[in-house]
Design a protein around this motif. Structure first.
Motif, PDB file in Angstrom:
ATOM      1  N   ALA A   1       0.838  -1.204   0.000  1.00 22.34           N
ATOM      2  CA  ALA A   1       0.000   0.000   0.000  1.00 22.34           C
ATOM      3  C   ALA A   1       0.873   1.255   0.000  1.00 22.34           C
ATOM      4  CB  ALA A   1      -0.933  -0.004   1.212  1.00 22.34           C
TER       5      ALA A   1
ATOM      6  N   ILE B   1       0.806   4.038  -2.949  1.00 18.91           N
ATOM      7  CA  ILE B   1       0.549   5.452  -2.664  1.00 18.91           C
ATOM      8  C   ILE B   1       1.679   6.300  -3.251  1.00 18.91           C
ATOM      9  CG2 ILE B   1       0.372   7.182  -0.833  1.00 18.91           C
ATOM     10  CD1 ILE B   1      -0.987   4.982   0.876  1.00 18.91           C
TER      11      ILE B   1
ATOM     12  N   LEU C   1      -3.751   5.290  -6.349  1.00 20.52           N
ATOM     13  CA  LEU C   1      -4.559   5.361  -5.137  1.00 20.52           C
ATOM     14  C   LEU C   1      -5.714   4.372  -5.136  1.00 20.52           C
ATOM     15  CD1 LEU C   1      -4.545   9.201  -4.546  1.00 20.52           C
ATOM     16  CD2 LEU C   1      -3.084   7.458  -3.558  1.00 20.52           C
ATOM     17  N   ASP C   2      -6.302   4.088  -6.291  1.00 23.55           N
ATOM     18  CA  ASP C   2      -7.409   3.127  -6.326  1.00 23.55           C
ATOM     19  C   ASP C   2      -6.945   1.755  -5.842  1.00 23.55           C
ATOM     20  OD1 ASP C   2      -9.234   4.979  -7.284  1.00 23.55           O
ATOM     21  OD2 ASP C   2      -8.830   4.497  -9.385  1.00 23.55           O
TER      22      ASP C   2
ATOM     23  N   PHE D   1      -6.118   1.844  -2.082  1.00 21.49           N
ATOM     24  CA  PHE D   1      -7.296   1.772  -1.206  1.00 21.49           C
ATOM     25  C   PHE D   1      -7.825   0.345  -1.113  1.00 21.49           C
ATOM     26  CE2 PHE D   1      -8.079   6.470  -2.098  1.00 21.49           C
ATOM     27  CZ  PHE D   1      -7.504   6.845  -0.905  1.00 21.49           C
ATOM     28  N   ARG D   2      -7.738  -0.415  -2.209  1.00 23.01           N
ATOM     29  CA  ARG D   2      -8.156  -1.822  -2.148  1.00 23.01           C
ATOM     30  C   ARG D   2      -7.238  -2.605  -1.219  1.00 23.01           C
ATOM     31  NH1 ARG D   2      -7.946  -2.684  -7.970  1.00 23.01           N
ATOM     32  NH2 ARG D   2      -8.947  -0.799  -8.647  1.00 23.01           N
TER      33      ARG D   2
ATOM     34  N   LEU E   1      -5.615  -1.306   1.277  1.00 22.11           N
ATOM     35  CA  LEU E   1      -5.913  -0.843   2.633  1.00 22.11           C
ATOM     36  C   LEU E   1      -7.166  -1.507   3.188  1.00 22.11           C
ATOM     37  CD1 LEU E   1      -5.039   2.942   2.313  1.00 22.11           C
ATOM     38  CD2 LEU E   1      -3.823   1.211   3.637  1.00 22.11           C
ATOM     39  N   ASP E   2      -8.160  -1.759   2.331  1.00 20.64           N
ATOM     40  CA  ASP E   2      -9.352  -2.477   2.779  1.00 20.64           C
ATOM     41  C   ASP E   2      -8.983  -3.881   3.241  1.00 20.64           C
ATOM     42  OD1 ASP E   2     -11.006  -0.329   2.270  1.00 20.64           O
ATOM     43  OD2 ASP E   2     -11.655  -1.072   0.299  1.00 20.64           O
TER      44      ASP E   2
ATOM     45  N   ASP F   1      -7.130  -3.715   6.558  1.00 24.35           N
ATOM     46  CA  ASP F   1      -8.046  -3.562   7.694  1.00 24.35           C
ATOM     47  C   ASP F   1      -8.772  -4.863   8.011  1.00 24.35           C
ATOM     48  OD1 ASP F   1      -7.347  -0.918   8.038  1.00 24.35           O
ATOM     49  OD2 ASP F   1      -8.998  -0.154   6.810  1.00 24.35           O
TER      50      ASP F   1
END
Length: 191
Positions: free
Chosen positions: A88, A92, A97-98, A101-102, A104-105, A108
Motif C-alpha cells: 500500500a 501510494i 490510489l485506487d 485503497f483496495r 488498505l481495505d 483492515d
C-alpha cells in the motif's frame, strides 16, 4: 443461355471463395508470426535462473522474519500485514490510489493497525530523495526499513538532528536549511 453462364460463374465463385478465404487467413497468420517480437531465442534468455529465484525467495522470507522480530507484539509484524502494508505504501508513492485503497481495505480486514501505514509512509517521505531508480530494489528497501522502524531518519537529517548548530552560527555550505515555521492561519470571523 445468359442465365446459365451467370449461374456457372456464381457456382464457380462459391466453390473458390472458401479456399481463397482460408489461404488469406493462413498468409496473414504466417505474416504476423514472422514479424512478431517474440523470437524463440529471446524467450530462452528471459527464463529465470533457478538460483536467482531461490535467492529472491530467501530474501523475501528474511524480510518477513526481520519484520516479525522487529515488530514483535505488534500486529504490523504479521506477514500479511507486512506484505499488504508495504504494498500500500508503494502504491501510494506511485500515485495508484485506487489499488492502494483496495489494499488498505484488505489490510483492515486482516486486523492490521492502520496507524502503522501512516507512520511508515511519513517515514518514507523523508527517504524519497534517496530512492534511486537505477539501483535495484532501492524503493522496496527504503519502504521495508520504514516499515520496520517508522522513526528512521535519513543519514543527513539524523546527523543534523543529533548536533544542532548554535542560533548565531552560520550553516556550512550544502547543509539543509531549517524549514521556516508556519504561522497559524487566521480564524474566520464569527457570524
Amino acid at each position: 443461355m445468359g442465365r446459365r453462364v451467370l449461374q456457372l460463374q456464381v457456382s464457380v465463385l462459391r466453390h473458390l471463395a472458401a479456399p481463397a478465404l482460408a489461404v488469406l487467413l493462413g498468409i496473414s497468420g504466417a505474416y504476423a508470426q514472422s514479424n512478431g517480437d517474440n523470437h524463440p531465442q529471446d524467450q530462452k534468455q528471459q527464463a529465470p535462473n533457478p538460483a536467482e529465484v531461490s535467492k529472491e525467495n530467501q530474501r523475501k522470507t528474511d524480510e518477513f522474519v526481520e519484520a516479525a522480530q522487529a515488530l514483535s507484539g505488534n500486529a504490523a509484524g504479521n506477514p500479511e500485514c507486512v506484505w499488504l502494508g508495504r504494498r500500500a505504501v508503494q502504491l501510494i508513492y506511485n500515485d495508484d490510489l485506487d489499488t492502494a485503497f483496495r489494499h488498505l481495505d484488505l489490510y483492515d480486514r486482516f486486523g492490521c493497525p492502520g496507524g502503522h501505514i501512516q507512520a511508515a509512509f511519513r517515514c518514507f517521505t523523508r527517504f524519497i530523495p534517496q530512492v534511486d531508480p537505477k539501483v535495484p530494489n532501492s524503493l522496496n528497501n527504503h519502504i521495508h526499513s520504514c516499515w520496520i522502524n517508522p522513526a528512521a531518519q535519513p543519514p543527513q537529517q539524523a546527523a543534523a538532528a543529533s548536533a544542532p548548530a548554535p542560533a548565531g552560527a552560520p550553516t556550512p555550505a550544502g547543509s539543509p536549511q531549517p524549514a521556516p515555521q508556519a504561522s497559524p492561519s487566521p480564524q474566520p470571523p464569527a457570524k
